[in-house]
Motif scaffolding. Structure first.
Motif, mmCIF file in Angstrom:
data_model
loop_
_atom_site.group_PDB
_atom_site.id
_atom_site.type_symbol
_atom_site.label_atom_id
_atom_site.label_comp_id
_atom_site.label_asym_id
_atom_site.label_seq_id
_atom_site.Cartn_x
_atom_site.Cartn_y
_atom_site.Cartn_z
ATOM 1 N N UNK A 1 0.579 -1.152 -0.083
ATOM 2 C CA UNK A 1 -0.092 -0.135 0.172
ATOM 3 C C UNK A 1 0.906 1.285 -0.044
ATOM 4 N N UNK A 2 1.934 1.142 0.805
ATOM 5 C CA UNK A 2 2.589 2.351 1.051
ATOM 6 C C UNK A 2 3.545 2.849 -0.507
ATOM 7 N N UNK A 23 -8.519 5.732 0.140
ATOM 8 C CA UNK A 23 -8.262 4.384 0.733
ATOM 9 C C UNK A 23 -8.782 4.238 2.196
ATOM 10 N N UNK A 24 -9.084 5.143 2.893
ATOM 11 C CA UNK A 24 -9.973 5.033 3.935
ATOM 12 C C UNK A 24 -11.162 4.574 3.724
ATOM 13 N N UNK A 25 -11.954 5.095 2.781
ATOM 14 C CA UNK A 25 -13.197 4.489 2.279
ATOM 15 C C UNK A 25 -13.293 2.881 2.002
ATOM 16 N N UNK A 26 -12.220 2.641 1.282
ATOM 17 C CA UNK A 26 -12.259 1.074 0.824
ATOM 18 C C UNK A 26 -11.798 0.235 2.142
ATOM 19 N N UNK A 41 -9.664 -7.528 1.836
ATOM 20 C CA UNK A 41 -10.582 -7.389 0.490
ATOM 21 C C UNK A 41 -9.899 -6.107 -0.075
ATOM 22 N N UNK A 42 -9.563 -4.917 0.673
ATOM 23 C CA UNK A 42 -9.320 -3.761 0.111
ATOM 24 C C UNK A 42 -7.978 -3.714 -0.703
ATOM 25 N N UNK A 43 -7.351 -4.680 -0.486
ATOM 26 C CA UNK A 43 -5.968 -5.218 -1.236
ATOM 27 C C UNK A 43 -6.439 -4.978 -2.978
ATOM 28 N N UNK A 64 -11.695 6.118 -8.982
ATOM 29 C CA UNK A 64 -12.713 5.065 -9.610
ATOM 30 C C UNK A 64 -12.130 3.629 -9.495
ATOM 31 N N UNK A 65 -11.037 3.107 -9.794
ATOM 32 C CA UNK A 65 -10.475 1.806 -9.631
ATOM 33 C C UNK A 65 -10.240 1.690 -8.051
ATOM 34 N N UNK A 66 -9.994 2.400 -7.581
ATOM 35 C CA UNK A 66 -10.005 2.032 -5.875
ATOM 36 C C UNK A 66 -11.368 1.813 -5.440
ATOM 37 N N UNK A 67 -12.515 2.491 -5.680
ATOM 38 C CA UNK A 67 -13.594 2.262 -5.189
ATOM 39 C C UNK A 67 -14.655 1.612 -5.960
#
Length: 192
Positions: A1-2, A23-26, A41-43, A64-67
């Motif tokens: 992630x970093x 990132x916080x939302x996912x 799952x957020x990975x 959008x890709x993150x969400x």
């Protein structure tokens, strides 16, 4: 992630605050779910956004890709995405989802695989297709550990029939080639 965060900040005009918010939302909405490999799952959305970083530096596309799968797999609404991020991110996420977002209510109706593909064929914003292809690529990379053999074969066939030609059409040759290679491997294993 970093490492992902550092690359996004170095390669794009995205504000650090906005990236951290996504990132916080996912992390919040995927807190209780895990991938087939017992990883958080957020990975998955981070991997999808990381793949896209090689093809675009567009902030809305990366957000959008993150969400992208929060609408399909969590209680998050597309209205929330529009308010917290922006309507463009919302439209890209809506285009990627496998739910019917044309409803005027908060209810979500799951689309069949065929309906989801038909929905993609109607997309006018190529950014939706980029996110969907990166999503499919990550699922293809993990299908041998995440899915039972029959689902692997079904996913491989669908990917070869629809997603490989789509990636080729969009000029995303490396994605098309990797999708094809991984899917043919799965199909060949199942024929033995």
């Amino acid at each position: 992630e970093h490492a992902f965060v550092q690359q996004v900040l170095a390669k794009t005009p995205m504000e650090h605050r906005l990236l951290q918010e996504a990132l916080q939302v996912i992390k919040q909405y995927h807190a209780t779910s895990q991938l087939g490999t017992s990883e958080p799952a957020y990975l998955h959305p981070i991997a999808v956004a990381h793949t896209l970083l090689a093809y675009t530096q567009n902030v809305d596309t990366l957000l959008a890709a993150l969400l992208h799968d929060t609408i399909d797999t969590t209680r998050l609404s597309w209205h929330y995405i529009a308010l917290r991020f922006n309507p463009v991110v919302q439209r890209i996420v809506e285009g990627v989802t496998s739910v019917d977002t044309r409803l005027s209510s908060f209810k979500k109706i799951q689309l069949s695989r065929q309906e989801a593909i038909l929905k993609l064929l109607e997309v006018k914003d190529e950014r939706v297709l980029y996110v969907k292809l990166a999503d499919r690529l990550h699922h293809t990379r993990t299908m041998e550990t995440d899915l039972p053999p029959t689902q692997q074969e079904s996913m491989a066939e669908e990917t070869l029939q629809f997603y490989v030609p789509l990636a080729t059409h969009l000029g995303l040759t490396p994605i098309a080639e990797e999708l094809k290679e991984k899917c043919l491997k799965v199909i060949n294993v199942h024929k033995l």
